[in-house]
Scaffold this motif. Structure first.
Motif, PDB file in Angstrom:
ATOM      1  N   GLN A  86     -25.392  22.379 -49.601  1.00 35.29           N
ATOM      2  CA  GLN A  86     -24.140  22.086 -50.272  1.00 35.29           C
ATOM      3  C   GLN A  86     -23.228  21.326 -49.317  1.00 35.29           C
ATOM      4  O   GLN A  86     -23.059  21.711 -48.166  1.00 35.29           O
ATOM      5  N   HIS A  90     -19.952  20.056 -47.532  1.00 27.60           N
ATOM      6  CA  HIS A  90     -18.672  20.673 -47.183  1.00 27.60           C
ATOM      7  C   HIS A  90     -17.875  19.662 -46.368  1.00 27.60           C
ATOM      8  O   HIS A  90     -18.351  19.180 -45.340  1.00 27.60           O
ATOM      9  N   SER A 110     -17.787  14.296 -54.347  1.00 37.22           N
ATOM     10  CA  SER A 110     -17.507  15.431 -53.473  1.00 37.22           C
ATOM     11  C   SER A 110     -16.321  15.105 -52.577  1.00 37.22           C
ATOM     12  O   SER A 110     -16.273  14.030 -51.985  1.00 37.22           O
ATOM     13  N   GLY A 133     -12.929  17.106 -50.030  1.00 38.81           N
ATOM     14  CA  GLY A 133     -12.429  18.313 -49.395  1.00 38.81           C
ATOM     15  C   GLY A 133     -11.157  18.827 -50.047  1.00 38.81           C
ATOM     16  O   GLY A 133     -10.797  18.426 -51.145  1.00 38.81           O
TER      17      GLY A 133
END
Length: 125
Positions: free
Chosen positions: A1, A3, A114, A116
């Motif tokens: 995954q 991050h 994706s 943060g």
């Protein structure tokens, strides 16, 4: 995954500088694009800058060209955004973003899947 963790935001006066950092983990592609978009209250996401890991080619929004510089430390999986000559209109939450599924052109950074938690940049006197 995947991050992504951003840091380095803050309050700075017009004309000042900040350096944002993005620590990336969980990326499995050999080559991909990674960079930054920003979002100010009531406004749409705006792509800011991006770098390709295969050839280190870079892309910048016209609004930041000549003031911002993106760089990458492959060994540490870190991406930096050096921001100089900051203006009040640069005020926004800045997000580190990438597409962990495929290589993509940098120009689409604002739509990458994706990102943060973001870091706030406020430029004000």
């Amino acid at each position: 995954q995947v991050h992504l963790v951003e840091s380095g935001g803050g309050l700075v006066q017009p004309g000042g500088s900040l350096r944002l950092s993005c620590a990336a983990s969980g990326l499995t592609l050999d080559y991909y694009a990674i960079g930054w978009f920003r979002q100010a209250p009531g406004k749409e996401r705006e792509g800011v800058s991006c770098i390709h890991t295969n050839d280190f080619s870079t892309w910048y929004a016209d609004s930041v060209k000549g003031r911002f510089t993106i760089s990458r430390d492959n060994a540490k999986n870190l991406v930096y955004l050096e921001m100089n000559s900051l203006k009040p209109e640069d005020t926004a939450v800045y997000y580190c973003a990438t597409d962990p599924t495929r290589w993509r052109p940098c120009e689409g950074i604002a739509a990458f899947g994706s990102w943060g938690q973001g870091t706030q940049v406020t430029v004000s006197s």
